[in-house]
Design an enzyme around this catalytic site. Structure first.
Site, mmCIF file in Angstrom:
data_model
loop_
_atom_site.group_PDB
_atom_site.id
_atom_site.type_symbol
_atom_site.label_atom_id
_atom_site.label_comp_id
_atom_site.label_asym_id
_atom_site.label_seq_id
_atom_site.Cartn_x
_atom_site.Cartn_y
_atom_site.Cartn_z
ATOM 1 N N GLU A 173 0.843 -1.213 0.000
ATOM 2 C CA GLU A 173 0.000 0.000 0.000
ATOM 3 C C GLU A 173 0.874 1.258 0.000
ATOM 4 O O GLU A 173 0.801 2.092 0.911
ATOM 5 C CB GLU A 173 -0.983 -0.013 1.179
ATOM 6 C CG GLU A 173 -1.958 -1.175 1.061
ATOM 7 C CD GLU A 173 -3.196 -1.100 1.952
ATOM 8 O OE1 GLU A 173 -3.243 -0.262 2.861
ATOM 9 O OE2 GLU A 173 -4.118 -1.914 1.721
ATOM 10 N N GLU A 313 -4.956 -8.827 -0.827
ATOM 11 C CA GLU A 313 -5.813 -8.580 0.354
ATOM 12 C C GLU A 313 -7.242 -8.456 -0.141
ATOM 13 O O GLU A 313 -7.536 -7.590 -0.978
ATOM 14 C CB GLU A 313 -5.402 -7.296 1.084
ATOM 15 C CG GLU A 313 -4.155 -7.470 1.915
ATOM 16 C CD GLU A 313 -3.809 -6.238 2.749
ATOM 17 O OE1 GLU A 313 -4.730 -5.563 3.227
ATOM 18 O OE2 GLU A 313 -2.601 -5.981 2.893
HETATM 19 O O1 AHR Z 1 -5.662 -6.244 6.550
HETATM 20 C C1 AHR Z 1 -5.619 -5.113 7.357
HETATM 21 C C2 AHR Z 1 -4.921 -3.935 6.694
HETATM 22 O O2 AHR Z 1 -5.666 -3.518 5.590
HETATM 23 C C3 AHR Z 1 -3.552 -4.209 6.117
HETATM 24 O O3 AHR Z 1 -2.537 -4.088 7.051
HETATM 25 C C4 AHR Z 1 -3.416 -3.149 5.086
HETATM 26 O O4 AHR Z 1 -2.545 -3.510 4.043
HETATM 27 C C5 AHR Z 1 -4.828 -2.893 4.631
HETATM 28 O O5 AHR Z 1 -5.126 -1.548 4.587
#
Ligand code: AHR
Length: 509
Positions: A173, A313
């Protein structure tokens, strides 16, 4: 009556098993308590990894595990997490609640976990707060073969052979917690860091993943892909040979969470109304548009399609359970989550020509988890059962299939298709279809037709329950898969009724 038309003779691409991947971050009770309890714990463990959780994950045959974050990766300094435990210095996990991070789970423990799970490793390297040298040294420590100082240190810490490193993330990110970079800056920093994060084990080069867009940020994809793929001076061929090129990238990470409400409070995992139910599923289904549009942009800069989308994610993000820390992201998991999981995996299967890996967030006790723990107790969630039921799709060939008679259902402003499916065939010729009926209330009658096949040997499994049905420590088997026999083999194919809010896996042998 709806129809599913399967052309069992039309084999498409292979579904990468890594689409069924997982993610475990140093966040809340995911790593500590959820997975790692330490060798001296009263909770049964092997080398500190709790046996009940490892056995449940072994059953899922998880293909790949991403670690140590997430945002935590951008604050992680690997040297603090190697060596004798008593010498590892505790630090503050400033991202997730300011709690003490003991550093007792570090590089060696992560690879031990991957070995116990027999899965691939995906290490997200720190780019936001680490130097190029720190990143380079971590890679050397993990993969080096000859006796450099770092390799000797690894050996002294108990690991003779290089670790098997399969994927690295170069930052996480980077538009946000990784350093709030702009796309051009990130792309050029990626080239520099990636260049030095060399492969020290030339027999086993790892794959490299760039930090991609958040949700529908197409501008990030456009500008980062341009920055990564534009060849500067024709030297890339030579650099590729040494696995040293700055632009050598095999994946672009997409992050996408679905919510019942965009604004806070988001709504609970088990206490919701029809509006929140359908808004969550509509939000989950939106991932298909993101996969298509981000991939289209990627192809502009990578016409051969060598850089794949890695949805590293994804999952449903609800309000944390009452009485738990808001920074620990602990949430329950109900049949609505099973719908999110089945729908998303069906969409990923359908687009597995573009997606090489996906990692649901997160494995234990955080967000849309497979497993919840409380002290020495452990339960599996409806999401876990969906992953287990959909295992046969891993590494199978996607085959052509389409639904007829699908309708949009829901509430005003949140409409979703009432049935999803994907179909694949294993090398041994077993055809697997996963269906998920998103309706809260209505069953669907369905006929499954094949091009030529006359099905004889059909078996099926169902996961069904009210949208808010879930497992608890008192009632751990409230939602579990069961054999499904309520189908008929007819001259047309297979006739069945898919109950409301059900997930069914049909197998034709
Ligand atoms: O999964 C939780 C958080 O969500 C992670 O650390 C981040 O990469 C995302 O914003």
């Amino acid at each position: 009556m709806k129809k599913l038309i399967i052309n069992e003779n039309k084999k498409l691409n292979q579904i990468s098993e890594d689409i069924y991947g997982h993610f475990a971050e140093h966040l809340g009770r995911c790593i500590y308590e959820g997975i790692f309890v330490g060798k001296d714990s009263d909770i049964p463990n092997v080398n500190g990894m709790r046996t009940d959780v490892v056995e449940a994950l072994q059953e899922l045959e998880i293909p790949v595990l991403r670690w140590p974050g997430g945002c935590f990766a951008e604050d992680y300094h690997w040297k603090e997490g190697v060596g004798p435990l008593e010498q590892r210095k505790p630090v503050i996990n400033s991202l997730w609640g300011g709690v003490l991070e003991s550093n007792h789970f570090g590089t060696h423990e992560f690879f031990e976990l991957c070995e116990q799970l027999d899965c691939k490793s995906y290490v997200n390297l720190n780019m936001g707060s680490a130097s190029v040298r720190e990143m380079q040294e971590w890679v050397e420590y993990m993969t080096g073969e000859v006796d450099s100082e770092l390799v000797l240190q690894r050996k002294a810490n108990g690991r003779e052979e290089p670790f098997e490193l399969d994927y690295v993330g170069i930052g996480n990110e980077m538009w946000g917690c990784g350093g709030h970079m702009n796309p051009e800056h990130y792309a050029s920093e990626f080239r520099r860091y990636n260049n030095f994060a060399r492969t020290y084990n030339w027999n086993a080069p790892f794959r490299r993943i760039a930090s991609g867009p958040n949700r529908g940020d197409y501008d990030w994809t456009e500008r980062v892909m341009k920055g990564l793929m534009t060849n500067h001076d024709g030297r890339d061929e030579i650099d590729d040979y040494y696995h040293m090129t700055g632009s050598n990238v095999t994946g672009l990470a997409l992050h996408y969470y679905c919510f019942p409400k965009m604004e806070h409070p988001r709504g609970y995992a088990t206490d919701f109304d029809g509006g929140e139910y359908y808004r969550t599923l509509e939000s989950a289904a939106h991932i298909e548009e993101l996969v298509i549009k981000h991939s289209e942009i990627m192809r502009k800069y990578d016409p051969e399609g060598e850089v794949k989308l890695m949805v590293d994610e994804w999952g449903a993000w609800y309000q944390t359970e009452d009485g738990t820390s808001p920074f620990f992201l602990y949430q329950q998991n109900a049949m609505r989550c099973a719908q999110v999981a089945a729908m998303t995996l069906n969409i990923f299967n359908k687009h597995s020509d573009k997606i090489d890996m996906a990692n649901i967030a997160q494995t234990v006790n955080v967000l849309q988890a497979m497993i919840l723990t409380e002290g020495d107790k452990m339960i599996t969630t409806p999401t876990y059962h969906v992953f287990n039921m959909m295992k046969p799709h891993k590494n199978a060939s996607l085959i052509e299939s389409r639904l007829e008679g699908v309708e949009k259902i829901g509430v005003e402003g949140a409409q979703v298709a009432d049935l999803f499916e994907s179909t694949s065939r294993t090398r041994k010729g077993v055809i697997t279809t996963t269906l998920n009926n998103t309706s809260m209330t209505n069953a669907h009658e369905l006929v499954v037709e094949f091009a030529e096949l006359k099905p004889e040997n059909v078996t099926a499994t169902i996961l069904v329950g009210a949208p808010d049905a879930h497992n608890t420590f008192e009632n751990p088997e409230n939602v579990v898969p069961a054999d499904f026999t309520d189908f008929e083999i007819t001259d047309q194919g297979i006739k069945l009724t898919v109950p409301a809010c059900a997930v069914i896996t049909l197998q034709v042998k």
